[in-house]
Design an enzyme around this catalytic site. Structure first.
Site, PDB file in Angstrom:
ATOM      1  N   ARG A  62       0.827  -1.211   0.000  1.00  0.00           N
ATOM      2  CA  ARG A  62       0.000   0.000   0.000  1.00  0.00           C
ATOM      3  C   ARG A  62       0.864   1.265   0.000  1.00  0.00           C
ATOM      4  NH1 ARG A  62      -2.948  -1.321   5.673  1.00  0.00           N
ATOM      5  NH2 ARG A  62      -1.085  -1.860   6.853  1.00  0.00           N
TER       6      ARG A  62
ATOM      7  N   GLU B 287      -3.056   5.788   4.407  1.00  0.00           N
ATOM      8  CA  GLU B 287      -2.664   4.772   3.422  1.00  0.00           C
ATOM      9  C   GLU B 287      -3.744   4.583   2.358  1.00  0.00           C
ATOM     10  OE1 GLU B 287      -0.175   1.998   6.558  1.00  0.00           O
ATOM     11  OE2 GLU B 287      -2.345   1.893   6.500  1.00  0.00           O
TER      12      GLU B 287
ATOM     13  N   ARG C 279     -13.602  -7.178   9.049  1.00  0.00           N
ATOM     14  CA  ARG C 279     -12.768  -7.957   8.116  1.00  0.00           C
ATOM     15  C   ARG C 279     -11.453  -8.363   8.764  1.00  0.00           C
ATOM     16  NH1 ARG C 279      -7.772  -5.530   7.544  1.00  0.00           N
ATOM     17  NH2 ARG C 279      -7.408  -4.376   5.645  1.00  0.00           N
TER      18      ARG C 279
ATOM     19  N   ASP D 264      -5.086  -4.354  28.890  1.00  0.00           N
ATOM     20  CA  ASP D 264      -4.808  -3.101  28.173  1.00  0.00           C
ATOM     21  C   ASP D 264      -4.159  -2.161  29.187  1.00  0.00           C
ATOM     22  OD1 ASP D 264      -6.370  -1.566  25.483  1.00  0.00           O
ATOM     23  OD2 ASP D 264      -5.314  -0.345  26.958  1.00  0.00           O
TER      24      ASP D 264
ATOM     25  N   VAL E 178      -1.679  -8.216  15.359  1.00  0.00           N
ATOM     26  CA  VAL E 178      -2.483  -7.353  14.475  1.00  0.00           C
ATOM     27  C   VAL E 178      -2.026  -5.889  14.519  1.00  0.00           C
ATOM     28  CG1 VAL E 178      -4.856  -6.558  14.033  1.00  0.00           C
ATOM     29  CG2 VAL E 178      -4.465  -8.891  14.812  1.00  0.00           C
TER      30      VAL E 178
ATOM     31  N   ASP F  78       1.772  -2.732  12.310  1.00  0.00           N
ATOM     32  CA  ASP F  78       1.365  -2.686  10.903  1.00  0.00           C
ATOM     33  C   ASP F  78       1.901  -1.473  10.169  1.00  0.00           C
ATOM     34  OD1 ASP F  78      -0.137  -0.789  12.170  1.00  0.00           O
ATOM     35  OD2 ASP F  78      -2.079  -1.468  11.448  1.00  0.00           O
TER      36      ASP F  78
ATOM     37  N   LYS G 271       6.494   0.531  13.975  1.00  0.00           N
ATOM     38  CA  LYS G 271       5.340   0.251  14.864  1.00  0.00           C
ATOM     39  C   LYS G 271       5.175  -1.263  14.942  1.00  0.00           C
ATOM     40  CE  LYS G 271       0.342   1.432  15.078  1.00  0.00           C
ATOM     41  NZ  LYS G 271      -0.398   0.464  14.253  1.00  0.00           N
TER      42      LYS G 271
ATOM     43  N   SER H 205      -0.019 -10.039  10.903  1.00  0.00           N
ATOM     44  CA  SER H 205      -1.078  -9.355  10.152  1.00  0.00           C
ATOM     45  C   SER H 205      -0.786  -7.859   9.974  1.00  0.00           C
ATOM     46  CB  SER H 205      -2.390  -9.549  10.925  1.00  0.00           C
ATOM     47  OG  SER H 205      -3.349  -8.607  10.561  1.00  0.00           O
ATOM     48  N   VAL H 206      -0.968  -7.380   8.749  1.00  0.00           N
ATOM     49  CA  VAL H 206      -0.882  -5.932   8.516  1.00  0.00           C
ATOM     50  C   VAL H 206      -2.138  -5.416   7.797  1.00  0.00           C
ATOM     51  CG1 VAL H 206       1.640  -5.760   8.510  1.00  0.00           C
ATOM     52  CG2 VAL H 206       0.459  -6.237   6.369  1.00  0.00           C
TER      53      VAL H 206
HETATM   54  N1  LIG Z   1      -3.585  -5.742  10.761  1.00  0.00           N
HETATM   55  C1  LIG Z   1      -4.695  -5.174  10.376  1.00  0.00           C
HETATM   56  O1  LIG Z   1      -5.297  -5.583   9.382  1.00  0.00           O
HETATM   57  C2  LIG Z   1      -5.257  -4.064  11.193  1.00  0.00           C
HETATM   58  C3  LIG Z   1      -6.543  -3.592  10.946  1.00  0.00           C
HETATM   59  C4  LIG Z   1      -7.066  -2.592  11.784  1.00  0.00           C
HETATM   60  C5  LIG Z   1      -6.278  -2.066  12.803  1.00  0.00           C
HETATM   61  N2  LIG Z   1      -5.007  -2.521  12.984  1.00  0.00           N
HETATM   62  C6  LIG Z   1      -4.161  -2.012  14.063  1.00  0.00           C
HETATM   63  O2  LIG Z   1      -4.695  -2.504  15.284  1.00  0.00           O
HETATM   64  C7  LIG Z   1      -4.318  -1.642  16.342  1.00  0.00           C
HETATM   65  C8  LIG Z   1      -5.499  -1.369  17.241  1.00  0.00           C
HETATM   66  O3  LIG Z   1      -6.467  -0.612  16.569  1.00  0.00           O
HETATM   67  P1  LIG Z   1      -7.710  -0.007  17.366  1.00  0.00           P
HETATM   68  O4  LIG Z   1      -8.612   0.577  16.328  1.00  0.00           O
HETATM   69  O5  LIG Z   1      -8.271  -1.036  18.294  1.00  0.00           O
HETATM   70  O6  LIG Z   1      -6.987   1.120  18.197  1.00  0.00           O
HETATM   71  P2  LIG Z   1      -7.421   1.752  19.605  1.00  0.00           P
HETATM   72  O7  LIG Z   1      -6.575   2.949  19.791  1.00  0.00           O
HETATM   73  O8  LIG Z   1      -8.898   1.898  19.659  1.00  0.00           O
HETATM   74  O9  LIG Z   1      -7.014   0.632  20.685  1.00  0.00           O
HETATM   75  C9  LIG Z   1      -5.700   0.282  20.940  1.00  0.00           C
HETATM   76  C10 LIG Z   1      -5.574  -0.092  22.408  1.00  0.00           C
HETATM   77  O10 LIG Z   1      -4.226  -0.534  22.639  1.00  0.00           O
HETATM   78  C11 LIG Z   1      -3.903  -0.141  23.960  1.00  0.00           C
HETATM   79  N3  LIG Z   1      -2.455  -0.220  24.149  1.00  0.00           N
HETATM   80  C12 LIG Z   1      -1.487   0.602  23.665  1.00  0.00           C
HETATM   81  N4  LIG Z   1      -0.279   0.176  24.063  1.00  0.00           N
HETATM   82  C13 LIG Z   1      -0.471  -0.933  24.798  1.00  0.00           C
HETATM   83  C14 LIG Z   1       0.393  -1.829  25.492  1.00  0.00           C
HETATM   84  N5  LIG Z   1       1.714  -1.648  25.491  1.00  0.00           N
HETATM   85  N6  LIG Z   1      -0.149  -2.875  26.142  1.00  0.00           N
HETATM   86  C15 LIG Z   1      -1.500  -3.064  26.154  1.00  0.00           C
HETATM   87  N7  LIG Z   1      -2.365  -2.234  25.541  1.00  0.00           N
HETATM   88  C16 LIG Z   1      -1.855  -1.190  24.868  1.00  0.00           C
HETATM   89  C17 LIG Z   1      -4.492   1.249  24.092  1.00  0.00           C
HETATM   90  O11 LIG Z   1      -4.664   1.638  25.442  1.00  0.00           O
HETATM   91  C18 LIG Z   1      -5.824   1.075  23.362  1.00  0.00           C
HETATM   92  O12 LIG Z   1      -6.872   0.743  24.244  1.00  0.00           O
HETATM   93  C19 LIG Z   1      -3.763  -0.386  15.672  1.00  0.00           C
HETATM   94  O13 LIG Z   1      -2.353  -0.413  15.799  1.00  0.00           O
HETATM   95  C20 LIG Z   1      -4.173  -0.501  14.215  1.00  0.00           C
HETATM   96  O14 LIG Z   1      -3.261   0.122  13.360  1.00  0.00           O
HETATM   97  C21 LIG Z   1      -4.479  -3.506  12.200  1.00  0.00           C
END
Ligand SMILES: NC(=O)c1ccc[n+]([C@@H]2O[C@H](COP(=O)([O-])OP(=O)(O)OC[C@H]3O[C@@H](n4cnc5c(N)ncnc54)[C@H](O)[C@@H]3O)[C@@H](O)[C@H]2O)c1
Length: 359
Positions: A53, A64, A120, A169, A235, A238, A242, A303-304
């Site tokens: 991407r 992205e 998804r 969390d 997950v 990504d 990070k 997963s990304v």
């Molecule tokens: N791989 C994929 O296909 C995909 C798809 C969607 C989102 N994501 C990724 O998933 C992640 C979560 O997304 P979200 O929408 O739930 O975000 P969000 O901000 O709603 O939730 C993330 C949570 O992680 C917690 N957190 C941060 N650091 C932490 C640690 N060291 N230990 C424990 N908890 C911790 C935060 O307090 C928060 O509650 C993001 O990094 C996003 O980029 C990946």
């Protein structure tokens, strides 16, 4: 592109429509249907145009663009990742996407993808885990309990039979929210345990899902926490810079990827040399590679999120919405009677009459 009378229309699916679809179908069936759609599209992997991407990085986040096409339909998703957003009352991840007709280049669908991406991603995680986790696994640790959390939990409960969920969390309010939301569903087969730290959550777990948001090379899982036979569904790592897993956790595991060139840049394996061996998930789904190779093996789904999954998502929500007659049409594309007379839209009266016909 569909015709309403003589007019070509572009469908629009908003947050409310996806929400209505989920309510009509039930989230469990919606996730299962999405997983099937993704699996079917992964089975025809070679038909898709693939590229990592396009990412526009800034100090606090990334925006992205994720395009793909199978030669018949074309799709792209716009998605952001801004971990600091939640402190300002905003989502970390938002998204929308477009499905288009390759033959004419006309867009056919404009859709929200924030909610649909959470679904998804969870469907994809569960689909991958079917091949990577031990089939008798019943316990999952869920590290990171934000916006994606419930969807991951429910996908693993409904599709993999997870019976115990351990939550952790760094923000206790996020775990409390996740527990409240899941308890509200009254799932008699799901035990929910809130844990004091990562180690307490992962000890004895069959599956560990990390879905944290932090724009740095975080180390959520260290080698001492990993037990033989665990499946790690990673997950949240990504983006360049990070990550969630200690590099030695990856070195000790069989690691699966969606689209290797993109995962090398964005996944947890960005920490490792370019020749670190990985397994293409699509080959596992096609039966040309094996998934888990033994009960004691540690497996990682790095997963990304790949564009093909969003193509599947757009097609899935479109078909489901059309089937139920929900969603609406938008005048995204002009349709002058004479296709060479776009200029008529500069006369407001003409444009209004066309908009009225579409509405
Ligand atoms: N791989 C994929 O296909 C995909 C798809 C969607 C989102 N994501 C990724 O998933 C992640 C979560 O997304 P979200 O929408 O739930 O975000 P969000 O901000 O709603 O939730 C993330 C949570 O992680 C917690 N957190 C941060 N650091 C932490 C640690 N060291 N230990 C424990 N908890 C911790 C935060 O307090 C928060 O509650 C993001 O990094 C996003 O980029 C990946």
């Amino acid at each position: 592109m569909r015709r309403t009378g003589e007019i070509l229309v572009v469908d629009y699916i908003g947050v409310r429509t996806v929400s209505r679809l989920v309510a009509a179908m039930g989230l469990d069936l919606f996730i299962a249907g999405m997983a099937n759609e993704i699996e079917d599209d992964y089975a025809r992997w070679t038909q898709f145009d693939k590229s990592p991407r396009h990412a526009a990085h800034s100090v606090d986040g990334v925006i992205e663009l994720m395009p793909t096409s199978d030669g018949v339909a074309y799709s792209f998703k716009y998605v952001n990742g801004h971990p600091k957003n939640t402190a300002a009352g905003l989502l970390t991840v938002t998204a929308f996407g477009v499905l288009a007709d390759v033959a004419t280049g006309y867009p056919v669908l404009l859709s929200e993808l924030t909610l649909a991406t959470a679904i998804r991603t969870a469907a994809m995680s569960a689909l991958a885990a079917r091949w990577m986790a031990r089939p008798d696994g019943k316990t999952m640790a869920l590290i990171g309990n934000g916006a994606q959390g419930e969807f991951q939990a429910l996908a693993f409960h409904h599709l993999l039979g997870i019976r115990e969920l351990r939550l952790y969390d760094t923000d206790p309010a996020a775990s409390a929210k996740l527990e409240r939301n899941l308890r509200g569903l009254r799932l008699p087969q799901l035990r929910i345990v809130r844990c004091a730290d990562v180690l307490a959550a992962v000890r004895g777990a069959d599956i560990v899902t990390t879905v944290t948001a932090d724009k740095r090379n975080a180390i959520i899982l260290t080698p001492e926490m990993i037990e033989p036979g665990m499946h790690l569904n990673a997950v949240g790592g990504d983006c360049p810079g990070k990550t969630e897993l200690h590099a030695d956790v990856l070195r000790g595991a069989r690691v699966f990827v969606e689209f290797e060139p993109q995962t090398r840049i964005e996944g947890d394996i960005q920490q490792l040399p370019a020749d670190f061996p990985v397994v293409d998930l699509w080959k596992v789904l096609a039966g040309t590679e094996v998934g888990r190779q033994g009960d004691d093996q540690v497996t990682v789904f790095d997963s990304v999120g790949f564009a093909l999954e969003d193509y599947s998502t757009l097609r899935y929500v479109h078909v489901q919405a059309l089937r139920r007659g929900i969603g609406r049409e938008v005048d995204l594309v002009p349709r002058p009677e004479d296709p060479k007379d776009l200029f008529r839209y500069t006369r407001s009266g003409d444009a209004r009459s066309l908009i009225r016909r579409v509405a």
